[in-house]
Write a protein that holds these residues in place. Structure first.
Motif: not given
Ligand code: TYD
Length: 224
Positions: A40-48, A50-57, A76-80
């Protein structure tokens, strides 16, 4: 040795305060109880990254990023996420449940921000190698009720939550068009009843659609 049977990919979508995360978690619990391997995962995020990108977003700073930047960072977070988490898990035969995926970009950056859906589709195709969910569950709730629920939560409001009611109405309307266009993939469920009732409705439809993929007896198993 034969390749494992490819896993199935399920996404949850909906506006603010609809309880997607809770339902994604409960579906995961039910599938694990049926003996399946589930992520079970989530967006934006779900990877290292991706979580950094999430904090910008989601940072409600005083110098907001451009809509195009927002769309590209979400993608970009999704591609990762696809490359590192979703695709490898599906290839191992696991089930992946994601709280948001490409349809969030169509609803928020397309419907609500007004960016070109054609451009967004091309970007999604590039970012995800055209990986689409096998089922998408849309939790539906009146915007006013969703924002009220969200305001009752102890978490701080993020930049997208803080948008005006009209913005969230456009999100809802775009979800409506997406779901109408592809009823085979989408399942719409009202987010007004109790958590348990919603979970049961989702499970009933889910086990009907994936009957052939679930172990014998799984369709009657209950959530813990
Ligand atoms: P989050 O705190 O995870 O909210 P929610 O519980 O509603 O998912 O924040 C995610 C926010 O990002 C949410 O407001 C929706 C938005 N979003 C987009 O605008 N585009 C996207 O592609 C994705 C994945 C999320």
């Amino acid at each position: 040795m034969s390749e494992p049977k490819r896993g199935r990919f399920i996404t949850f979508e909906g506006g603010e305060g609809t309880g997607k995360s809770t339902q994604a978690h409960l579906l995961g619990v039910r599938l694990r109880a049926a003996g399946l391997d589930v992520i079970v995962t989530r967006e934006p995020g779900g990877t290292r990254a991706g979580e950094k990108i999430r904090s910008i977003l989601l940072d409600p700073g005083d110098d907001p990023i451009a809509f195009e930047t927002e769309a590209l960072l979400m993608s970009a977070a999704r591609a990762e996420h696809v490359a590192k988490v979703i695709e490898p898990a599906l290839a191992r035969g696991e089930w992946v449940i994601s709280d948001r995926y490409v349809d969030s970009t169509y609803a928020y950056q397309g419907g609500a921000r007004g960016l070109s859906l054609t451009a967004l589709r091309r970007i999604q195709s590039f970012a995800t190698h055209d990986l689409m969910p096998d089922m998408t569950i849309l939790l539906e709730l009146a915007v006013k009720d969703g924002l009220e629920r969200r305001n009752r939560l102890p978490t701080t409001t993020n930049r997208l939550d803080a948008e005006a009611v009209a913005f969230h109405e456009r999100v809802r309307s775009e979800y409506d068009s997406l779901a109408k266009r592809d009823p085979e993939r989408w399942f719409r469920v009202s987010a007004t009843p109790t958590v348990e009732i919603i979970a049961d409705q989702i499970w009933r439809e889910f086990s009907r659609r994936f009957r052939d993929w679930l172990p014998a007896g799984a369709t009657t198993s209950q959530a813990n």
